[in-house]
Design a protein around this motif. Structure first.
Motif, PDB file in Angstrom:
ATOM      1  N   HIS A 174       0.815  -1.221   0.000  1.00 18.43           N
ATOM      2  CA  HIS A 174       0.000   0.000   0.000  1.00 18.43           C
ATOM      3  C   HIS A 174       0.851   1.276   0.000  1.00 18.43           C
ATOM      4  O   HIS A 174       0.451   2.299  -0.571  1.00 18.43           O
ATOM      5  CB  HIS A 174      -0.924   0.018   1.217  1.00 18.43           C
ATOM      6  N   ARG A 175       2.003   1.224   0.653  1.00 18.62           N
ATOM      7  CA  ARG A 175       2.868   2.411   0.725  1.00 18.62           C
ATOM      8  C   ARG A 175       3.172   2.950  -0.669  1.00 18.62           C
ATOM      9  O   ARG A 175       3.148   4.169  -0.899  1.00 18.62           O
ATOM     10  CB  ARG A 175       4.166   2.051   1.461  1.00 18.62           C
ATOM     11  N   TYR A 176       3.454   2.068  -1.598  1.00 18.74           N
ATOM     12  CA  TYR A 176       3.843   2.500  -2.943  1.00 18.74           C
ATOM     13  C   TYR A 176       2.657   3.104  -3.697  1.00 18.74           C
ATOM     14  O   TYR A 176       2.830   4.022  -4.504  1.00 18.74           O
ATOM     15  CB  TYR A 176       4.459   1.324  -3.703  1.00 18.74           C
ATOM     16  N   LEU A 177       1.466   2.609  -3.408  1.00 18.27           N
ATOM     17  CA  LEU A 177       0.271   3.207  -3.998  1.00 18.27           C
ATOM     18  C   LEU A 177       0.063   4.617  -3.460  1.00 18.27           C
ATOM     19  O   LEU A 177      -0.167   5.564  -4.232  1.00 18.27           O
ATOM     20  CB  LEU A 177      -0.950   2.340  -3.691  1.00 18.27           C
ATOM     21  N   LEU A 178       0.164   4.776  -2.145  1.00 23.56           N
ATOM     22  CA  LEU A 178      -0.039   6.100  -1.554  1.00 23.56           C
ATOM     23  C   LEU A 178       1.012   7.093  -2.040  1.00 23.56           C
ATOM     24  O   LEU A 178       0.701   8.263  -2.302  1.00 23.56           O
ATOM     25  CB  LEU A 178      -0.009   5.996  -0.030  1.00 23.56           C
ATOM     26  N   GLU A 179       2.246   6.637  -2.172  1.00 21.25           N
ATOM     27  CA  GLU A 179       3.313   7.532  -2.618  1.00 21.25           C
ATOM     28  C   GLU A 179       3.136   7.958  -4.071  1.00 21.25           C
ATOM     29  O   GLU A 179       3.724   8.951  -4.508  1.00 21.25           O
ATOM     30  CB  GLU A 179       4.669   6.854  -2.427  1.00 21.25           C
ATOM     31  N   ALA A 180       2.317   7.230  -4.825  1.00 18.10           N
ATOM     32  CA  ALA A 180       2.057   7.593  -6.221  1.00 18.10           C
ATOM     33  C   ALA A 180       0.991   8.672  -6.351  1.00 18.10           C
ATOM     34  O   ALA A 180       0.921   9.374  -7.372  1.00 18.10           O
ATOM     35  CB  ALA A 180       1.617   6.348  -6.998  1.00 18.10           C
ATOM     36  N   ILE A 181       0.164   8.827  -5.340  1.00 15.80           N
ATOM     37  CA  ILE A 181      -1.016   9.690  -5.454  1.00 15.80           C
ATOM     38  C   ILE A 181      -0.684  11.165  -5.671  1.00 15.80           C
ATOM     39  O   ILE A 181      -1.318  11.819  -6.520  1.00 15.80           O
ATOM     40  CB  ILE A 181      -1.934   9.476  -4.229  1.00 15.80           C
ATOM     41  N   PRO A 182       0.292  11.760  -4.953  1.00 13.17           N
ATOM     42  CA  PRO A 182       0.550  13.191  -5.179  1.00 13.17           C
ATOM     43  C   PRO A 182       0.824  13.546  -6.631  1.00 13.17           C
ATOM     44  O   PRO A 182       0.363  14.586  -7.123  1.00 13.17           O
ATOM     45  CB  PRO A 182       1.772  13.461  -4.286  1.00 13.17           C
ATOM     46  N   GLU A 183       1.554  12.697  -7.338  1.00 15.14           N
ATOM     47  CA  GLU A 183       1.833  12.986  -8.742  1.00 15.14           C
ATOM     48  C   GLU A 183       0.565  12.909  -9.588  1.00 15.14           C
ATOM     49  O   GLU A 183       0.378  13.699 -10.513  1.00 15.14           O
ATOM     50  CB  GLU A 183       2.872  12.005  -9.287  1.00 15.14           C
ATOM     51  N   VAL A 184      -0.307  11.970  -9.262  1.00 14.16           N
ATOM     52  CA  VAL A 184      -1.530  11.804 -10.053  1.00 14.16           C
ATOM     53  C   VAL A 184      -2.459  13.001  -9.884  1.00 14.16           C
ATOM     54  O   VAL A 184      -3.002  13.535 -10.860  1.00 14.16           O
ATOM     55  CB  VAL A 184      -2.256  10.499  -9.662  1.00 14.16           C
ATOM     56  N   VAL A 185      -2.653  13.447  -8.634  1.00 13.74           N
ATOM     57  CA  VAL A 185      -3.652  14.500  -8.395  1.00 13.74           C
ATOM     58  C   VAL A 185      -3.196  15.866  -8.895  1.00 13.74           C
ATOM     59  O   VAL A 185      -4.024  16.772  -9.036  1.00 13.74           O
ATOM     60  CB  VAL A 185      -4.037  14.564  -6.902  1.00 13.74           C
ATOM     61  N   LYS A 186      -1.909  16.024  -9.178  1.00  9.94           N
ATOM     62  CA  LYS A 186      -1.460  17.274  -9.791  1.00  9.94           C
ATOM     63  C   LYS A 186      -2.155  17.494 -11.129  1.00  9.94           C
ATOM     64  O   LYS A 186      -2.500  18.624 -11.487  1.00  9.94           O
ATOM     65  CB  LYS A 186       0.057  17.240 -10.004  1.00  9.94           C
ATOM     66  N   GLU A 187      -2.356  16.415 -11.876  1.00  6.30           N
ATOM     67  CA  GLU A 187      -2.989  16.508 -13.192  1.00  6.30           C
ATOM     68  C   GLU A 187      -4.466  16.138 -13.157  1.00  6.30           C
ATOM     69  O   GLU A 187      -5.248  16.615 -13.988  1.00  6.30           O
ATOM     70  CB  GLU A 187      -2.262  15.593 -14.183  1.00  6.30           C
ATOM     71  N   TYR A 188      -4.845  15.286 -12.201  1.00  2.61           N
ATOM     72  CA  TYR A 188      -6.219  14.786 -12.165  1.00  2.61           C
ATOM     73  C   TYR A 188      -6.778  14.912 -10.746  1.00  2.61           C
ATOM     74  O   TYR A 188      -6.896  13.925 -10.014  1.00  2.61           O
ATOM     75  CB  TYR A 188      -6.260  13.324 -12.638  1.00  2.61           C
ATOM     76  N   PRO A 189      -7.125  16.133 -10.349  1.00  4.99           N
ATOM     77  CA  PRO A 189      -7.597  16.347  -8.970  1.00  4.99           C
ATOM     78  C   PRO A 189      -8.943  15.699  -8.666  1.00  4.99           C
ATOM     79  O   PRO A 189      -9.347  15.648  -7.500  1.00  4.99           O
ATOM     80  CB  PRO A 189      -7.687  17.875  -8.871  1.00  4.99           C
ATOM     81  N   HIS A 190      -9.623  15.188  -9.688  1.00  5.69           N
ATOM     82  CA  HIS A 190     -10.909  14.526  -9.438  1.00  5.69           C
ATOM     83  C   HIS A 190     -10.732  13.050  -9.068  1.00  5.69           C
ATOM     84  O   HIS A 190     -11.715  12.368  -8.769  1.00  5.69           O
ATOM     85  CB  HIS A 190     -11.817  14.632 -10.668  1.00  5.69           C
TER      86      HIS A 190
END
Length: 299
Positions: A138-154
């Motif tokens: 799960h740690r690696y999934l959570l660490e990926a989220i900041p990069e994703v929401v920069k482009e896709y905040p929804h």
């Protein structure tokens, strides 16, 4: 058959006596203690076949490996849940490869019926259902989220499950400042409903035998993003039913999730293809039929 202690040395005798009284043709065991007790019991009574069902990859202690290697000759067949765990069975268990076969898990196609896609919803929800333990990544999934929401905040993420890493993961969410994007759902017994609620399923595991939850997600017509660990590559067809990424790689997970968000139509087409793949290759009916054929080959 109750046991008096962690490894009850009387159980092989009791099991052998029971099997003899039943004149059992087939004895099937799974997991270390049952496997060893079953193997030792065959010195008292040898059925036509002793079959072990193996679903775990390479997490045996030294003494467990030795016990398996000493008793490997007692097994007439070891059923692997995926082709990718054969090397472990051969190396760690000392099993003759001529006495190994693969029977995949099957999913109940009625319980996990296809669910319609979500169109025109405010949020795109990625879900995962797994114990909150190191293995599940799960740690690696959570660490990926900041990069994703920069482009896709929804985008949003829901994590179903409980376990020893819960508090550590909550702290990581706070540290990454993604509290508004992540929801911990706790232990849930309504996984079929959750899969229907989510738009896509993510499994960032570090190792598996064969990830049954991916089958369930695909059966519910959900695209899947998974790490390329044991079993996943035999289930997921990249860019047809989902995406496979390197394990322990948050950047790769982020890129995969962004790729799906950039092409939301894939959620529907990959989901439909995943359902078809499960129907064709991974139904519980097919699993039962293959076990029946195996049993009949010995009697």
């Amino acid at each position: 058959m109750p046991k008096a202690r962690r490894f009850d040395y009387t159980l092989p005798f009791k099991l052998g006596k029971l099997a003899r009284s039943l004149q059992a043709d087939i004895m099937m065991t799974t997991l270390f203690f049952a496997d060893i007790i079953g193997a030792l019991s065959t010195y008292m009574y040898k059925p036509k076949a002793l079959i072990s069902w193996e679903a775990i990859t390479g997490r045996l202690r030294f003494h467990q490996k030795k016990m398996y290697q000493l008793t490997s000759g007692r097994f007439d067949m070891v059923v692997a849940v995926s082709n990718s765990i054969w090397p472990y069975i051969i190396k760690d268990r000392g099993q003759d490869p001529q006495k190994i076969c693969t029977i995949y898990y099957g999913v109940d196609l009625r319980k996990f019926a296809p669910a319609p896609p979500h169109r025109n919803r405010a949020h795109f929800i990625f879900g995962t259902a797994a114990r909150l333990v190191y293995q599940k990544g799960h740690r690696y999934l959570l660490e990926a989220i900041p990069e994703v929401v920069k482009e896709y905040p929804h985008a949003r993420w829901e994590l179903a499950g409980d376990g020893e890493k819960l508090e550590e993961l909550r702290q990581l969410v706070a540290q990454l400042q993604i509290e508004s994007y992540v929801t911990f759902l706790g232990r849930r017994d309504d996984v079929p409903d959750l899969l229907a609620h989510w738009d896509a399923f993510v499994l960032p595991s570090l190792w598996e035998g064969f990830p049954n939850v991916l089958l369930e997600a695909m059966a519910r017509s959900r695209p899947v993003i998974a790490t390329d660990v044991e079993g996943s590559g035999e289930l997921v067809v990249p860019e047809e039913t989902g995406l496979l990424v390197e394990k322990k790689n948050s950047q790769a997970l982020a890129q995969a999730m962004k790729a799906l968000l950039a092409n939301p139509d894939h959620a529907e087409t990959w989901g439909a293809a995943g359902r078809k793949r499960v129907e064709d290759h991974f139904s519980v009916g097919k699993q039962v039929m293959e076990f029946e054929e195996l049993y009949l080959s010995f009697v």
